[in-house]
Design an enzyme around this catalytic site. Structure first.
Site, short mmCIF file in Angstrom:
data_model
loop_
_atom_site.label_atom_id
_atom_site.label_comp_id
_atom_site.label_asym_id
_atom_site.label_seq_id
_atom_site.Cartn_x
_atom_site.Cartn_y
_atom_site.Cartn_z
N ASP A 293 0.86 -0.98 0.02
CA ASP A 293 -0.01 -0.14 -0.04
C ASP A 293 0.79 0.96 -0.04
O ASP A 293 2.12 1.66 0.68
CB ASP A 293 -1.00 0.14 1.37
CG ASP A 293 -2.28 1.47 1.15
OD1 ASP A 293 -3.32 0.29 0.74
OD2 ASP A 293 -1.83 2.32 1.01
N ILE A 294 0.56 2.24 -0.84
CA ILE A 294 1.55 3.86 -1.13
C ILE A 294 1.00 4.06 0.50
O ILE A 294 2.21 5.16 1.13
CB ILE A 294 0.67 4.30 -2.34
CG1 ILE A 294 2.19 4.82 -2.37
CG2 ILE A 294 -0.30 5.00 -1.88
CD1 ILE A 294 1.54 5.78 -4.10
N ASN B 75 -12.65 -3.32 2.38
CA ASN B 75 -14.30 -2.19 2.23
C ASN B 75 -15.03 -2.36 1.01
O ASN B 75 -14.62 -2.07 0.29
CB ASN B 75 -13.27 -0.91 1.30
CG ASN B 75 -12.79 -0.32 3.62
OD1 ASN B 75 -12.92 -1.03 4.75
ND2 ASN B 75 -11.40 -0.36 3.21
N VAL C 20 -10.88 3.19 -3.70
CA VAL C 20 -10.32 2.28 -4.70
C VAL C 20 -11.86 1.40 -5.03
O VAL C 20 -11.82 0.37 -4.78
CB VAL C 20 -9.49 1.97 -4.63
CG1 VAL C 20 -9.09 1.61 -6.54
CG2 VAL C 20 -8.37 3.22 -4.37
N HIS D 5 -10.33 -5.06 -3.13
CA HIS D 5 -9.25 -5.63 -2.63
C HIS D 5 -8.75 -5.57 -0.97
O HIS D 5 -10.46 -5.26 -0.98
CB HIS D 5 -8.50 -4.46 -2.90
CG HIS D 5 -8.67 -3.27 -2.43
ND1 HIS D 5 -9.57 -2.06 -2.97
CD2 HIS D 5 -8.41 -2.44 -1.25
CE1 HIS D 5 -9.71 -1.28 -2.93
NE2 HIS D 5 -9.45 -1.58 -1.70
N HIS E 44 -6.90 -5.94 2.03
CA HIS E 44 -5.67 -5.14 3.20
C HIS E 44 -5.59 -6.52 4.12
O HIS E 44 -5.65 -7.03 4.51
CB HIS E 44 -5.96 -3.77 3.70
CG HIS E 44 -6.80 -3.21 2.41
ND1 HIS E 44 -6.08 -1.83 2.95
CD2 HIS E 44 -7.78 -2.45 2.64
CE1 HIS E 44 -6.79 -0.48 1.98
NE2 HIS E 44 -7.83 -1.54 2.03
P1 AMP Z 1 -9.83 1.21 0.62
O1 AMP Z 1 -10.27 2.83 1.45
O2 AMP Z 1 -10.07 0.06 1.28
O3 AMP Z 1 -10.63 1.47 -1.17
O4 AMP Z 1 -8.26 1.34 0.32
C1 AMP Z 1 -7.10 1.78 -1.19
C2 AMP Z 1 -5.84 1.62 -0.61
O5 AMP Z 1 -4.90 1.82 -1.67
C3 AMP Z 1 -5.64 2.74 0.55
O6 AMP Z 1 -4.74 2.40 1.44
C4 AMP Z 1 -4.52 4.04 -0.82
O7 AMP Z 1 -3.58 3.65 -0.19
C5 AMP Z 1 -4.10 2.41 -1.16
N1 AMP Z 1 -3.43 2.99 -2.62
C6 AMP Z 1 -3.88 4.22 -3.44
N2 AMP Z 1 -3.09 4.49 -4.65
C7 AMP Z 1 -2.46 3.42 -4.16
C8 AMP Z 1 -0.79 3.27 -5.65
N3 AMP Z 1 -0.71 3.51 -6.63
N4 AMP Z 1 -0.22 2.24 -4.73
C9 AMP Z 1 -0.66 1.44 -3.59
N5 AMP Z 1 -1.63 1.81 -2.96
C10 AMP Z 1 -2.47 2.55 -3.38
#
Ligand code: AMP
Length: 121
Positions: A33-34, A91, A100, A104, A106
């Site tokens: 995760d970024i 989520n 996103v 996915h 986590h």
């Molecule tokens: P969610 O709130 O469950 O949709 O989580 C989305 C996750 O994606 C968050 O923890 C972000 O930090 C992560 N994220 C967004 N863009 C990127 C990226 N380019 N590379 C890796 N993780 C990302």
């Protein structure tokens, strides 16, 4: 909700945006995760076009579902989290604050994670 091919994880799957891959097979891609929220914070995504866990569970073929969850547990073991423990979060929708719109999971670990949710009120 229709799948948006412009979402950031779709772009990662197409190789348009770099990622720190930890595992990949025909069903899943796992990457760091970024904005990590724990010492280990890895995301696992299916290769197919699914908006969230709701969509994935209802629409994905059984082979894709089995392959995806096999990848999740394998990644956690590869990261050596199986002994110390870890948390999985997926989520779905507005109340969960899903950012996103590509399904996915986590994987969070590397320290004691405390209570599952922040208590409010
Ligand atoms: P969610 O709130 O469950 O949709 O989580 C989305 C996750 O994606 C968050 O923890 C972000 O930090 C992560 N994220 C967004 N863009 C990127 C990226 N380019 N590379 C890796 N993780 C990302």
């Amino acid at each position: 909700m229709a799948y948006d091919d412009g979402n950031i994880f779709a772009r990662i799957l197409r190789g348009e945006i770099p990622n720190k891959t930890v595992y990949e097979d025909e069903h899943a891609l796992a990457f760091h995760d970024i904005r990590p929220q724990a010492p280990v914070h890895v995301l696992v995504i299916p290769k197919g076009r699914y908006v969230s866990s709701d969509d994935f569970g209802a629409e994905a073929p059984a082979e894709a579902i089995a392959g995806f969850w096999h990848a999740v547990s394998r990644v956690a073991r590869d990261l050596r989290l199986d002994q110390s423990g870890y948390r999985l979060i997926a989520n779905h929708g507005a109340n969960s604050h899903q950012e996103v719109p590509h399904f996915h999971v986590h994987i969070l670990g590397g320290r004691s994670l405390g209570p599952m949710l922040v208590k409010r009120g």
